[in-house]
Enzyme design. Structure first.
Site, PDB file in Angstrom:
ATOM      1  CG  HIS A  18      -3.543  -3.547   3.262  1.00 49.54           C
ATOM      2  ND1 HIS A  18      -2.494  -3.125   4.051  1.00 49.54           N
ATOM      3  CD2 HIS A  18      -4.187  -2.432   2.865  1.00 49.54           C
ATOM      4  CE1 HIS A  18      -2.507  -1.805   4.140  1.00 49.54           C
ATOM      5  NE2 HIS A  18      -3.530  -1.352   3.423  1.00 49.54           N
ATOM      6  CD  GLU A  53      -1.252  -6.333   5.311  1.00 46.59           C
ATOM      7  OE1 GLU A  53      -0.940  -6.576   4.123  1.00 46.59           O
ATOM      8  OE2 GLU A  53      -1.374  -5.173   5.763  1.00 46.59           O
ATOM      9  CB  CYS A 103      -0.997  -0.053   1.154  1.00 46.07           C
ATOM     10  SG  CYS A 103      -2.481   0.909   0.824  1.00 46.07           S
TER      11      CYS A 103
HETATM   12  N1  GLN Z   1      -1.945   6.802   2.877  1.00 42.39           N
HETATM   13  C1  GLN Z   1      -2.058   6.061   1.665  1.00 42.39           C
HETATM   14  C2  GLN Z   1      -3.410   6.239   1.007  1.00 42.39           C
HETATM   15  O1  GLN Z   1      -4.339   6.665   1.628  1.00 42.39           O
HETATM   16  C3  GLN Z   1      -1.773   4.588   1.919  1.00 42.39           C
HETATM   17  C4  GLN Z   1      -2.742   3.932   2.824  1.00 42.39           C
HETATM   18  C5  GLN Z   1      -2.294   2.592   3.302  1.00 42.39           C
HETATM   19  O2  GLN Z   1      -1.115   2.276   3.254  1.00 42.39           O
HETATM   20  N2  GLN Z   1      -3.203   1.782   3.805  1.00 42.39           N
HETATM   21  O3  GLN Z   1      -3.574   5.947  -0.163  1.00 42.39           O
END
Ligand code: GLN
Length: 544
Positions: free
Chosen positions: A517, A519, A380
């Protein structure tokens, strides 16, 4: 068969591992061939944990349907096959929100709306709604008995025994039995007091699970049973263990699952725990080790990276090796150039995150991994920063950045997409700087198409995958051409090719960033392919 219910409460103090106990009981019931579902009731007033600070609350776990939930749901999914959605986590805030909306709509026909019966009825509805057609619902009541906040939940849970009948409800209470060094013995008084408190509310526990650092003798169990008014055979040791995946096996050795099915009068097949035995065998006999640097902001609070930690452990299980996770504070890198943790690592991982702090330190770590051929896994935010690093230092796009951190960057390689299709609702959503902090995150499962010949395809071995998201910013398609021309590979995209989901650097041992994500979907018995491959590559890098 009619659905039966187990309610798990906690006493004495928090952090006794109620979530793990609930999950392990779920695993044991599944090992007997029963179908289960799980529910977490949280006493706080937030409507959901989505906006809660990870420093305070730990990780926000995301389900397929895009619900932002308590991290205990992560345990439930890692221990059982229960399919969880927004129905499986409910807070006091949500209950009140529903009841107040009903009141405003006039549903109560002018009656006085009260905690009993209106709030408790809504809680009962929420619990019963989880049942669907499964054999058993396991509900964990958050908080500690004696807290003001959890009273309405406990009252609803108390009423359900009357509503559903004795053989359909089982109350399990988790307490602490501390060993007092100076006295040279374990003490049962806190447990007695906690059960007394529960009985004052009207709940007589059927089973006591006693968290201790040693197995309790039959005499101690007998004493606890006598004072707490439970059957002598219904007191079990919840002994501290080295790895959490040992808990189901320890509970089973104690005879817990046998007792539960006896109380609920359920006929099941004999338990088959071979999967858990195999997980334990692998985790206790690693054939080597690998050192992974996790570069992040919440490094002092391990709960913030719960699923990530577990997924790394699973990656180790898949490779039969031990994974040593070293947290590196990205702000430390910025302040003191503290790169030691990075330089010594066999693999570098940058997890998800929000906010400006430590961002440049993370970019330095990414650069190091790219230039030195160290396996890199960006998740992410980690993927977004890998794109910015590549744009700046390989593609020569000076000051390239994510618009989240530098709204005036000349090259917003990561930006807020003005219009996008919400896969959960199929609605077209609009996003701008104003709405950035509102409910405009891309949440939940989205499909992704993989490119053959990529690291991603080699890991998943299939063309179409589904992964969970939680972010606002996206890869800016305007920069696809210039970055591809400089050697970046886009190996995963949405079916309509609008959203970039995975980027890679092909001439590197293993360098992959994903917008989702992974995970959240890793399981000890089915380690996530990307974590499996990241650990494999890190291990190979170590050997070289
Ligand atoms: N802050 C980034 C976004 O909002 C990444 C968010 C995250 O890593 N879950 O896109």
């Amino acid at each position: 068969m009619r659905t039966k219910f187990i309610f798990i409460t906690g006493g004495v103090l928090s952090s006794l591992g109620k979530g793990l106990a609930a999950s392990s009981i779920g695993a044991l019931m599944e090992s007997r061939g029963l179908t289960i579902s799980m529910l977490k009731l949280d006493p706080y007033i937030n409507v959901d944990p989505g906006t809660m600070n990870p420093f305070q609350h730990g990780e926000v776990f995301v389900t397929d349907d895009g619900a932002e939930t308590d991290l205990d749901l992560g345990h439930y999914e890692r221990f059982t096959h229960a399919k969880l959605s927004r129905k499986n986590n409910c807070t006091t805030g949500r209950i009140y929100d529903t009841v107040i909306n009903k009141e405003r709509r006039g549903d109560y026909l002018g009656g006085t709306v009260q905690v009993i019966p209106h709030i408790t009825d809504e809680i009962k509805r929420t619990i019963l709604d989880v049942a669907d057609s499964c054999d058993l619902v396991i509900t964990e009541v958050g908080g500690t008995v004696g807290d003001i906040e959890s009273l309405p939940f406990l009252e609803a849970v108390r009423q359900l025994k009357g509503d559903l009948g004795r053989e359909n409800v089982c109350y399990i209470h988790l307490t602490l039995v501390p060993y007092i060094k100076t006295a040279g013995e374990v003490k049962t008084k806190p447990t007695q007091h906690s059960v007394k408190e529960l009985r004052e509310i009207g709940i007589q526990p059927d089973i006591l699970l006693c968290r201790t650092d040693r197995f309790l003798s039959p005499e101690i169990k007998g004493k606890i049973a006598l004072f707490c008014n439970v059957e002598p055979g219904a007191v079990f040791t919840a002994k501290d263990v080295e790895t959490i995946y040992e808990v189901p096996l320890v509970f089973h050795q104690e005879g817990l699952d046998e007792k539960i099915v006896e109380i609920l009068n359920m006929w099941t097949k004999a338990p088959d725990l071979s999967v858990w035995e195999e997980i334990l065998r692998k985790s206790k006999n690693p054939q080597g080790e690998v050192n992974i640097a996790v570069v992040g902001k919440y490094v002092h609070l391990r709960d913030s990276y719960k699923s990530l930690n577990e997924a790394l452990t699973h990656g180790g299980l898949a490779n039969e090796c031990q994974v040593n996770v070293h947290y590196v504070d990205s702000e430390e890198i910025e302040r003191n150039g503290g790169m030691d943790g990075i330089i010594q690592a066999d693999g570098i991982l940058i997890p998800g995150g929000f906010g400006q702090r430590g961002v440049e330190g993370k970019i330095q770590a990414i650069r190091y991994a790219r230039e030195h051929g160290i396996p890199f896994f960006g998740i992410c935010l980690g993927m977004q920063l890998a794109v910015a690093e590549y744009a700046r230092n390989v593609a020569g796009l000076e000051q390239a950045h994510s618009a989240e951190f530098d709204p005036d960057t000349p090259h917003p390689v990561i930006y807020l997409m003005k219009e996008w299709v919400n896969y959960q609702t199929q609605a077209i959503e609009h996003r701008d700087e104003e709405s950035a902090k509102g409910g405009t995150m891309r949440l939940g499962a989205y499909p992704c198409h993989l490119e053959r010949g990529s690291f991603a395809f080699a890991a998943y071995k299939q063309k179409v995958i589904s992964e969970r998201h939680r972010h606002r910013y996206e890869f800016n398609n305007h920069y696809r051409e210039p970055l591809l021309a400089k050697g970046l590979r886009i190996s995963g995209v949405s079916p309509d090719n609008e959203l970039v989901e995975i980027i890679e650097i092909p001439d590197h041992p293993w360098f992959l960033g994903c917008q989702f994500h992974p995970e959240f979907q890793s399981r000890p018995w089915d380690p996530h392919p990307l974590f499996r491959e990241f650990i494999r590559a890190s291990r190979e890098a170590k050997r070289r």
